[in-house]
Design an enzyme around this catalytic site. Structure first.
Site, short mmCIF file in Angstrom:
data_model
loop_
_atom_site.label_atom_id
_atom_site.label_comp_id
_atom_site.label_asym_id
_atom_site.label_seq_id
_atom_site.Cartn_x
_atom_site.Cartn_y
_atom_site.Cartn_z
N GLY A 172 79.17 40.73 32.21
CA GLY A 172 80.59 41.04 32.07
C GLY A 172 80.94 42.10 33.09
O GLY A 172 80.27 42.25 34.11
N LEU A 201 87.86 49.01 29.98
CA LEU A 201 87.63 48.46 31.31
C LEU A 201 87.16 49.56 32.24
O LEU A 201 86.26 49.38 33.05
CB LEU A 201 88.93 47.84 31.84
CG LEU A 201 89.48 46.66 31.04
CD1 LEU A 201 90.83 46.23 31.59
CD2 LEU A 201 88.51 45.49 31.07
N HIS A 229 87.98 45.24 16.88
CA HIS A 229 88.29 44.95 18.26
C HIS A 229 87.23 45.49 19.22
O HIS A 229 86.94 44.91 20.25
CB HIS A 229 89.64 45.60 18.55
CG HIS A 229 90.05 45.53 19.97
ND1 HIS A 229 90.19 44.32 20.61
CD2 HIS A 229 90.37 46.48 20.86
CE1 HIS A 229 90.57 44.56 21.84
NE2 HIS A 229 90.67 45.84 22.04
N ARG A 237 95.47 53.98 17.74
CA ARG A 237 95.09 52.75 17.05
C ARG A 237 94.59 52.98 15.62
O ARG A 237 94.97 52.28 14.70
CB ARG A 237 93.99 52.04 17.83
CG ARG A 237 94.51 51.50 19.13
CD ARG A 237 93.39 50.94 19.95
NE ARG A 237 93.95 50.35 21.16
CZ ARG A 237 93.23 49.75 22.09
NH1 ARG A 237 91.93 49.66 21.95
NH2 ARG A 237 93.81 49.23 23.14
N GLU A 287 80.25 48.66 26.99
CA GLU A 287 80.45 48.77 25.54
C GLU A 287 79.12 48.85 24.78
O GLU A 287 79.07 49.35 23.66
CB GLU A 287 81.28 47.58 25.03
CG GLU A 287 81.75 47.75 23.59
CD GLU A 287 82.55 46.57 23.06
OE1 GLU A 287 82.95 45.71 23.86
OE2 GLU A 287 82.77 46.51 21.84
N ARG A 333 88.41 54.78 20.55
CA ARG A 333 88.67 54.58 21.97
C ARG A 333 90.17 54.49 22.23
O ARG A 333 90.89 53.83 21.47
CB ARG A 333 87.99 53.31 22.45
CG ARG A 333 88.16 53.05 23.94
CD ARG A 333 87.37 51.84 24.38
NE ARG A 333 87.85 50.61 23.76
CZ ARG A 333 88.96 49.97 24.13
NH1 ARG A 333 89.72 50.44 25.08
NH2 ARG A 333 89.31 48.85 23.51
N ALA A 368 80.62 45.40 33.14
CA ALA A 368 79.58 46.38 33.45
C ALA A 368 78.39 45.71 34.13
O ALA A 368 77.91 46.18 35.17
CB ALA A 368 79.14 47.09 32.18
#
Lengths: 643, 220, 246
Positions: free
Chosen positions: A47, A446, A406, A335, A430, A440, A49
């Site tokens: 991905g 990202l 999430h 959040r 992650e 976060r 990273a």
């Protein structure tokens, strides 16, 4: 080893914050490309990273073997990130700075992250944008031709770079292109559809992995001088999450069982704006970008079980609870706060929709103020997506939203160099725990993935390799450690195939997910966590005795893949409960009902819990807790207030 | 050389097909203007052919050019067709979707047009050049042997030109994209011209056999 | 609602496949198409049969993993929608649906509805990038890009590489896929440097991978879940012509 005694040290240089990373870089040992050519690195996961780390290591001269269970790096779930990526460029001249991004991130994480790491992240954020632009990532631009920024997720400056609602896609394709370039040069060998099932530790050092080919079913060992895990998060422990179907914890869990400490496993982020669950067949949840909260107003009826159509509920009978409780931030609170408040009103019986597990996100006022055209331009694709999934028109009726899992802040414990407690095993993106503390902030996942992959890990990995002479990779495979692991992995597969019971993987996973969601979800209590610790072993028992995996292990068998993953999720769930139980405070996404203020806000306990909980796997199954005490020398610990 | 590298690719071949195809279509305009002399009577037509003949070797060069264009067009078309045959799955799909019809039959219409061309050369062109005998050009064209005096030949000619129009319909559409005319300021002009080429020019050609071969015959 | 499915079952590339008929009753029209297949698979497993293999991952229409033919259309009947975003309400009670893999010689079948699309990666590998090493990048705002170009480049770069364009094409051509990457890079100043070589290399690789040629029919764009436009193919052609001319 005694329990609770080992103090972990991050190994960050004891320098002023802004000099830490530069000094560390200077102190790192270097290898020139010719020297580097005699080393091999394994990167698991491609991905954001993993792909960026693979590409950069290859540019430095290392020979990289990159592994993915996908057919192509472009399928990784980084691709689904919508909102954007933060960088302290201060293009808008609104007073942004590295220090400010650092502070926002530390505060957003509710003071449970490491200062030096977070500062480095803020520092590197600028380089990421430069790199991505040079690669041809089509970021949004202003009419002047310069890069555009927007404000995002609970911060008061505009520092988020974006490409419509598809920033993750564009950044991943950028990293994928860098990876492809190195593949074309022969420096990266990409192993597609290879699922890492275990890690090989030889003489205390990570030396390779065991992977199963998802097409032939063949289990094989791969050796290298260093192993880098970029295997993402474990939100799928909840069964329903916004993660992709295949996202899993197996690579991290196997590392953990081989000696890597697992940090803060219970820090899991619940995103407030997802499309609510509709029915039992639901396979995954869909996130709606949180940018919607910039114009949408969150409300529920004041009355309990009010089943009227939203249009029939007059203004005065509506409770715009976020605006009521948090007059300063209103609908833009972080959040975790937005999520918890939504759960609270639903628990009170004021939730809407068939299941009562949803709140309204209303655009009526925004449409009146700015016109439908304005809203369409800003959120058109999100509205279309919502309508496609729910069959409701959000221009006419308010959206229904509910929180969903999430992102996982927890992950493998890593030091300042991103190395785990196993020498030669690194963890990036992650999959590690490092930068987001207990919560976060938006548009920073990202940022972390790319910071780790492009700018941090390649240097620290080089430093590690420079102090180790290259191993003969072909001969390594003959060593005992490799042979032993292959036998273990094959036995595990055989055991799973042999149960031949009556429950499908999904049925057991759904059951696990419910327990984890109910007890280790948005709010946790001692009672609930103890209950989870009782139920999870029962689920494991079910898995061991009643699982049904059809088909053949020597060929494509998605059920077997899922079963192998579920097995590790069940073990992880237990550790999550233990971790949540240990942390007798509320912080960020971790909300313990016993520890809240009179106004129902999280009550941190800095004197006792300002530490990272890093769990070590023990043979007897009772994990051992180690602590990394967090020192805050540059920020003052404050209670987060968004009022 | 870059140009050979480019021509070696499928896109290069498409470009070659587009350029040759458009050139041949352009040639049809001159051909049609000549043919329309038939309506002006024998003198006009015969005079026109003689005038061309006076150009001598220039005409031969032009003919060689046209022939090589036809061959390049046909060759590229066949190579691509074979490539496409190999590209599709051996298992046929359950159904085909939104592909426009004209494009699906280009090879078929093209092949028919090619057969027609060969016939056209072996009749009119051969007779005009090598076995005119004592007939005038006008008489050959309208005569019963290979001309529009022959109902079978007339019908064949009409069908062939009709198919050529159909072939050009997709050809122009495709060439506009291949030569990157689409999306530029010339797009509108190009596509209005395309309609002239695939409809009005074939219509002009067909008008001759229809008038001389059918209408006049019916009128007796 | 009740649904009748004819699903292509094939054990591996080398064996012959066939359609097998399944019937599902009482399906909630509000579930997604892939959730319907999940239900079918759950049922098959319970009956000790092998579940249907199909590629899928994000189920948000962005990863490009999913994709098969429903009644001859890639990703099914709904415009601009991947099959994971398709819902059962797009169909009628008692509909007959034929599901088969994307068919192309360059997409060999792995199993059932899953195909191998590595050929796409190899096209990108041959030149779908800007030649720049990590850390060599200049300050981002030194590169100005007109907004219209940036927006257009984004639209091209939105391709998810699912392969629907190849499946929709009567020649199994990968022109839309290849051209979207070439367009994306050719529209930006960053991609100009290698533009000439890029187009030649990528088109040559596309040919070598065995994809058919483009007949400019537009079926690919019509079926593309991300509505990647024909303008990309025009741009590829232009880039190729430019690579020869200057």
């Amino acid at each position: 080893m005694n329990q609770f005694n080992q103090q972990l040290n991050s190994g960050a240089p004891n320098k002023e914050l802004h000099r830490c990373w530069q000094e560390q870089l200077k102190s790192y040992k270097k290898l020139n490309p010719d020297q580097a050519n005699s080393y091999r690195a394994i990167v698991v996961g491609t991905g954001l990273a993993g792909a960026s780390a693979s590409a950069t290591l290859a540019e430095m001269g290392f020979n990289v073997k990159a592994f993915s269970y996908h057919e192509s790096p472009r399928r990784a779930h980084s691709i689904a990130a919508q909102g954007g990526i933060n960088a302290a460029k201060n293009y808008k001249k609104d007073g942004d700075s590295t220090m400010r991004l650092f502070y926002d991130t530390i505060k957003g994480g509710d003071f449970r992250s490491r200062e030096e790491n977070v500062y480095r992240l803020a520092e590197i954020s600028k380089n990421i944008i430069d790199q991505c632009v040079a690669q041809g990532v089509p970021f949004a631009r202003e009419y002047s031709g310069y890069l555009d920024n927007r404000s995002f997720g609970g911060v008061q400056v505009s520092r988020t770079f974006y490409a419509r609602g598809q920033t993750g896609q564009q950044l991943l394709l950028g990293a994928y292109s860098a990876l492809s370039r190195q593949q074309n040069k022969g420096k990266v060998q990409f192993f597609q559809r290879e699922d890492m099932l275990d890690i090989v530790v030889d003489n205390g050092k990570a030396k390779g992995i065991i992977a199963r080919n998802l097409i032939s079913g063949k289990v094989q060992a791969h050796a290298a001088d260093v192993v880098i895990l970029a295997t993402g998060g474990y939100s799928n422990v909840y069964y329903l999450s916004t993660n992709a179907m295949a996202s899993n914890v197996t690579a991290n869990w196997r590392a953990h069982k081989n000696g890597a400490f697992f940090a803060n496993p219970s820090f899991t982020q619940i995103h407030p704006t997802c499309i609510p669950v509709k029915n039992n067949f639901q396979s995954k949840l869909t996130l709606m970008s949180e940018s919607l909260r910039n114009h949408g107003r969150v409300w529920v009826p004041k009355k309990k079980s009010d089943s009227r159509h939203p249009a029939e509920i007059p203004e005065e009978e509506r409770d715009y609870y976020l605006e009521r409780i948090y007059p300063a931030f209103g609908n833009l609170v972080p959040r975790d706060v937005a999520s918890r408040r939504a759960k609270e009103v639903c628990d009170e019986g004021r939730g809407v929709g068939k299941t009562g597990l949803a709140v309204y996100l209303d655009f009526k006022k925004a449409i009146e103020d700015h016109g439908e055209k304005f809203i369409k331009e800003k959120y058109g694709n999100l509205f279309d997506m919502y309508q496609n999934i729910t069959n409701e028109n959000p221009y006419k009726t308010p959206m229904k939203i509910y929180p969903a899992v999430h992102y996982t802040m927890g992950g493998l414990w890593v030091d300042y160099n991103l190395m785990t407690t196993i020498e030669g095993l690194f963890s990036i993106g992650e999959s590690n725990f490092s930068d987001h503390g207990a919560n976060r902030l938006g548009a920073s996942a990202l940022m972390q993935g790319l910071a780790d992959g492009y700018f941090v890990a390649p240097h620290s990995v080089m430093n590690y390799l420079a102090s180790n002479s290259p191993d003969n990779n072909e001969k390594m495979l003959e060593r005992e450690a490799f042979a032993q692991k292959i036998i273990e992995v094959e036995k595990n597969i055989l055991d799973i195939m042999n149960v031949q019971g009556d429950l499908t993987v999904d049925e057991i996973h759904r059951e696990l997910g419910k327990v984890v969601w109910d007890n280790i979800g948005m709010s946790r209590s001692e009672k609930g966590l103890r209950e989870a610790l009782e139920i999870i072993p029962q689920i494991r028992e079910k898995f061991n005795t009643r699982l049904m995996v059809p088909g053949d292990k020597n060929g494509p068998n998605p059920e077997l893949e899922k079963a192998l993953r579920l097995k590790d999720f069940i073990e992880l769930a237990e550790l999550m409960a233990l971790d949540a139980l240990d942390r007798k405070e509320s912080c960020g996404a971790h909300f313990r009902e016993e520890y809240q203020t009179e106004e129902n806000e999280a009550k941190r306990n800095d004197s006792e819990y300002a530490y990272v909980a890093a769990w070590e796997h023990q043979k007897d199954g009772r994990p051992c807790l180690h602590k990394e005490t967090l020192r805050f020398q540059n920020v003052k610990l404050k209670t987060r207030s968004y009022k | 050389m870059k140009i050979f590298k480019a021509l070696n690719t499928s896109v290069g071949k498409k470009i070659a097909m587009a350029i040759t195809g458009l050139s041949l279509a352009l040639f049809m305009v001159f051909h049609l203007i000549g043919n329309l002399n038939l309506f002006l009577g024998p003198e006009a037509f015969n005079g026109y052919v003689l005038k061309l003949k006076k150009l001598g070797f220039l005409i031969r060069i032009a003919e060689a050019g046209l022939l090589s264009f036809v061959l390049i067009h046909v060759y590229s078309g066949i190579v691509l067709w074979l490539k496409n045959k190999r590209a599709i799955s051996k298992t046929p799909s359950y159904s085909i979707t939104s592909t426009p019809r004209a494009s699906r039959y280009t090879l078929l219409t093209g092949s028919f047009v090619f057969i027609f061309l060969v016939m056209h050369w072996s009749t009119f062109w051969y007779k005009f050049n090598f076995s005119k005998g004592n007939k005038t050009y006008y008489e050959i064209v309208l005569g019963p042997e290979v001309g529009f005096g022959n109902i079978y030949y007339t019908l064949f000619y009409i069908i062939a030109i009709g198919l050529l129009g159909y072939h050009l319909k997709h050809g122009f559409d495709s060439a506009g994209q291949t030569l990157a005319i689409k999306g530029t300021k010339y797009e509108k002009t190009y596509y209005s011209l395309a309609a002239v080429f695939w409809f009005w020019i074939p219509f002009g050609f067909i008008s001759i056999p229809v008038y001389f071969g059918i209408i006049l015959r019916l009128l007796g | 609602m009740n649904i009748n499915l004819n699903i292509w079952r094939q054990t591996k590339e080398s064996t012959a496949g066939k359609f097998v008929r399944y019937r599902l009753e009482n399906i909630d029209p509000n579930i997604s198409f892939l959730e319907m297949l999940d239900i079918l698979n759950n049922k098959l497993i319970k009956e000790k049969q092998e579940p249907v293999v199909f590629d899928h991952d994000c189920r948000e229409g962005i990863c490009g993993s999913c994709g098969f033919m429903i009644n001859g259309q890639p990703h099914g009947p709904q415009k601009a929608t991947t099959v994971c975003q398709l819902h059962m309400r797009a169909f009628q009670n008692e509909d007959e649906l034929t599901l088969e893999p994307f068919r192309a010689a360059s997409f060999p079948v792995i199993k059932d509805l899953s195909v191998d699309r590595r050929s796409f990666d190899r096209i990108i590998l041959s030149g779908g990038y800007v030649d720049i090493n990590t850390g060599e990048a200049p300050e981002a705002n030194l590169i100005k890009v007109p907004k219209t170009n940036a927006d257009e480049a984004f639209l091209s770069a939105a391709c998810i590489g699912c392969g629907a364009c190849v499946a929709a094409c009567k020649n199994s051509s990968a022109m839309l896929f290849t051209s979207s990457k070439i367009s994306h890079l050719s529209l930006l100043p960053q991609g100009k440097k290698e533009a000439k070589e890029r187009v030649l290399k990528m088109v040559a690789t596309m040919d070598d991978e065995g994809f058919g040629s483009c007949t400019n029919t537009g079926a690919c764009s019509a079926e593309c879940p991300k509505e990647i436009s024909q303008a990309n193919i025009v741009r590829l052609n232009k880039e190729l012509i430019k690579s020869v001319i200057d």
